[in-house]
Design an enzyme around this catalytic site. Sequence first.
Site: not given
Length: 369
Positions: A39, A329, A332
Amino acid sequence: MRQSFSFSSSIFVALLLVLGVASITPRADARAFFIFGDSLVDNGNNNYLLTSARADAPPYGIDYPTHRPTGRFSNGLNIPDIISERMGMQSPLPYLAPENTGQQLLNGANFASAGVGILNDTGFQFMNIIRITKQLEYYQQFQTRVGSLIGEAQTTQLINQGLVLITLGGNDFVNNYYLVPFSARSRQFALPDYVRYLISEYRKILMRLYELGSRKVIVTGTGPIGCVPAELAQRSRNGECSAELQHAASLFNPQLAQLISDINSELGSNVFMAANTMAMHMDFVSNPQAFGFVTSKIACCGQGPYNGIGLCTPLSNLCPNRDIYAFWDPFHPSERANRIIVQQIFSGSPQYMQPMNLSAALAMDTSRT
């Protein structure tokens, strides 16, 4: 007149055919970019999959040029975007994007998928994600598709001269070994043995990239997985990083750097560059104010302690100024933090990049031409 029209038409058709072939010829100054991993570098592949590991709803993308969610786990640009920006290239599209066809393929492709790891059982809870073995299969498929456009010889050149970024490892700890108490992998391996197993499996992945023609590959280590807001929310009493997860990263990263050195020695060429993303992150995690951040503990978007619980959603707490938060977040970095990381990838000292930084590697290419 009929014959003249026919002759003119045939010239026009021939010209169109020539122009059509020219339109799918790689530019001499262009460099394809290929991205593999999780991600941290996924730019939307998971949007096309039935999985919970998606960033396709606001406020993701709030600072992206379109101000809309794109599948990037960021408020704006992620690391591949910023590398592309620095190199004056278009950021490659997700491989699964329907518009990634024809001329667009010559820019490269992003094969990354949120939730994946070095091991195929990592991220099993996310169900339908593109495991690294499948990402490599797609890379091979990509080469076949491009070969039908520009021929085998030019495709080989495109791949050999391309830049590769691969980011794996963090999920093998937070979404596998430490996902739950007494996880299957933690019962199978003591931590040092698990790390050695990860490194042995990573070697196979990197060698497969080489077999498929990659000759300039940036390999990132894990960041400070014990210091992200998600782990602080679960494991920290007073905002201190999780010693257990930081220890895991401290075992993994030096062994990954040694693996890269060993492979380069075996190949007789500096194909792989090791990016010390732990050091890159810890600079601003340990001293956020020096980099213009107000905090490196609290996520901009989230809920609960440190905004580290659950996902970033339209109902989450959302900071008004993303540039002063190191983390976007619970897991990240913010776009601004990503820019700091990319700056070190391009120009970092040997503390950050081995055996050379990206600017030096690109300069070597220029000197050969």
